[in-house]
Design a protein around this motif. Structure first.
Motif, PDB file in Angstrom:
ATOM      1  N   ALA A  61      14.269 -68.796 -41.773  1.00 29.08           N
ATOM      2  CA  ALA A  61      13.748 -67.508 -41.797  1.00 29.08           C
ATOM      3  C   ALA A  61      14.975 -66.534 -41.824  1.00 29.08           C
ATOM      4  CB  ALA A  61      12.816 -67.103 -40.711  1.00 29.08           C
ATOM      5  N   TYR A  62      16.068 -66.814 -41.363  1.00 22.19           N
ATOM      6  CA  TYR A  62      17.319 -65.960 -40.983  1.00 22.19           C
ATOM      7  C   TYR A  62      18.006 -66.086 -42.405  1.00 22.19           C
ATOM      8  CZ  TYR A  62      21.765 -63.916 -39.834  1.00 22.19           C
ATOM      9  OH  TYR A  62      22.998 -63.303 -39.751  1.00 22.19           O
ATOM     10  N   ASP A  63      18.148 -67.213 -42.858  1.00 23.39           N
ATOM     11  CA  ASP A  63      18.738 -67.377 -44.191  1.00 23.39           C
ATOM     12  C   ASP A  63      17.870 -66.552 -45.323  1.00 23.39           C
ATOM     13  OD1 ASP A  63      20.634 -68.646 -42.898  1.00 23.39           O
ATOM     14  OD2 ASP A  63      19.873 -70.587 -43.848  1.00 23.39           O
ATOM     15  N   ARG A  64      16.508 -66.820 -45.478  1.00 22.65           N
ATOM     16  CA  ARG A  64      15.944 -65.949 -46.337  1.00 22.65           C
ATOM     17  C   ARG A  64      15.998 -64.468 -46.194  1.00 22.65           C
ATOM     18  NH1 ARG A  64      11.720 -69.577 -44.844  1.00 22.65           N
ATOM     19  NH2 ARG A  64      10.830 -67.989 -43.491  1.00 22.65           N
ATOM     20  N   GLU A  65      15.894 -64.049 -45.010  1.00 20.07           N
ATOM     21  CA  GLU A  65      16.064 -62.427 -44.817  1.00 20.07           C
ATOM     22  C   GLU A  65      17.613 -62.028 -45.136  1.00 20.07           C
ATOM     23  OE1 GLU A  65      13.533 -60.499 -44.105  1.00 20.07           O
ATOM     24  OE2 GLU A  65      12.181 -62.436 -44.266  1.00 20.07           O
ATOM     25  N   MET A  66      18.318 -62.765 -44.627  1.00 21.91           N
ATOM     26  CA  MET A  66      19.763 -62.407 -45.442  1.00 21.91           C
ATOM     27  C   MET A  66      19.906 -62.505 -46.770  1.00 21.91           C
ATOM     28  SD  MET A  66      21.920 -61.506 -42.931  1.00 21.91           S
ATOM     29  CE  MET A  66      23.580 -61.513 -43.943  1.00 21.91           C
ATOM     30  N   ASN A  67      19.377 -63.527 -47.508  1.00 22.33           N
ATOM     31  CA  ASN A  67      19.322 -63.588 -48.886  1.00 22.33           C
ATOM     32  C   ASN A  67      18.647 -62.211 -49.398  1.00 22.33           C
ATOM     33  OD1 ASN A  67      20.931 -65.842 -49.258  1.00 22.33           O
ATOM     34  ND2 ASN A  67      19.068 -67.097 -49.249  1.00 22.33           N
ATOM     35  N   ARG A  68      17.450 -61.937 -48.783  1.00 24.29           N
ATOM     36  CA  ARG A  68      16.801 -60.708 -49.161  1.00 24.29           C
ATOM     37  C   ARG A  68      17.629 -59.373 -49.182  1.00 24.29           C
ATOM     38  NH1 ARG A  68      12.493 -57.733 -50.107  1.00 24.29           N
ATOM     39  NH2 ARG A  68      11.182 -56.352 -48.793  1.00 24.29           N
ATOM     40  N   LEU A  69      18.298 -59.259 -47.855  1.00 22.16           N
ATOM     41  CA  LEU A  69      19.219 -58.249 -47.789  1.00 22.16           C
ATOM     42  C   LEU A  69      20.328 -57.944 -48.600  1.00 22.16           C
ATOM     43  CD1 LEU A  69      19.990 -55.722 -45.781  1.00 22.16           C
ATOM     44  CD2 LEU A  69      21.307 -57.455 -44.637  1.00 22.16           C
ATOM     45  N   THR A  70      20.841 -59.312 -49.064  1.00 24.03           N
ATOM     46  CA  THR A  70      22.154 -59.139 -50.101  1.00 24.03           C
ATOM     47  C   THR A  70      21.432 -58.655 -51.633  1.00 24.03           C
ATOM     48  OG1 THR A  70      22.897 -60.880 -48.812  1.00 24.03           O
ATOM     49  CG2 THR A  70      23.544 -60.724 -51.061  1.00 24.03           C
ATOM     50  N   SER A 124      22.576 -55.399 -53.450  1.00 25.66           N
ATOM     51  CA  SER A 124      23.148 -55.503 -54.533  1.00 25.66           C
ATOM     52  C   SER A 124      22.312 -54.721 -55.517  1.00 25.66           C
ATOM     53  CB  SER A 124      22.953 -57.028 -55.030  1.00 25.66           C
ATOM     54  OG  SER A 124      23.412 -57.165 -56.161  1.00 25.66           O
ATOM     55  N   THR A 125      20.879 -54.650 -55.478  1.00 26.03           N
ATOM     56  CA  THR A 125      20.332 -53.759 -56.438  1.00 26.03           C
ATOM     57  C   THR A 125      20.588 -52.382 -56.153  1.00 26.03           C
ATOM     58  OG1 THR A 125      18.584 -55.406 -56.330  1.00 26.03           O
ATOM     59  CG2 THR A 125      17.889 -53.072 -56.920  1.00 26.03           C
TER      60      THR A 125
END
Length: 149
Positions: free
Chosen positions: A32-41, A45-46
């Motif tokens: 879940a942490y990795d998913r949320e970090m990817n979403r934050l990135t 970026s956007t």
């Protein structure tokens, strides 16, 4: 001599089960942490890409575009803040769960060391008894030899 039986085997099995459950929970939290970090990135970026594109479009001077772009950037900034809070909560949860796993691992390892020690002691005792039996046999054989001579 009878086979070794660890008297706390049920407790050991229970602690192993607890440790495995905690490891599973930790894996889920890490995922879940990795998913949320990817979403934050992705959001950051956007926002960066849109901001760079907006700078070039500001030259056109269309007030409606500037207003919409500004609101969109505000929305993205709010999403970044919200996502950062979510990531921090998951990081804290991950640290807490890691500490629980470490503690559960220590509890299991204590019993594992005790079991190993008791198994070794059982083996040593078996060898002592076997050696005593062999000594008795040798003594009997020696007595028979002396009596036969």
């Amino acid at each position: 001599m009878k086979a070794f039986r660890f008297s706390l085997q049920r407790v050991f099995n229970y602690r192993e089960t607890i440790e495995e459950a905690l490891l599973s929970e930790l894996a889920e939290i890490r995922s879940a942490y990795d998913r949320e970090m990817n979403r934050l990135t992705e959001i950051v970026s956007t926002r960066r890409v849109f901001y760079d594109a907006m700078k070039s479009e500001l030259a056109c001077g269309n007030p409606e575009y500037i207003r919409r772009a500004y609101h969109f950037l505000e929305d993205l900034s709010q999403q970044v803040q919200t996502q950062e809070v979510a990531v921090k909560k998951l990081a804290q949860k991950r640290e807490t769960k890691t500490a629980e796993v470490v503690e559960a691992s220590k509890d299991r390892k204590v019993l594992e060391r005790l079991r190993d020690y008791q198994a070794e002691e059982h083996t040593r005792q078996s060898l002592r008894e076997e050696q005593g039996f062999l000594d008795d046999l040798a003594g009997i054989g020696h007595q028979r030899k002396r009596q036969a001579s």
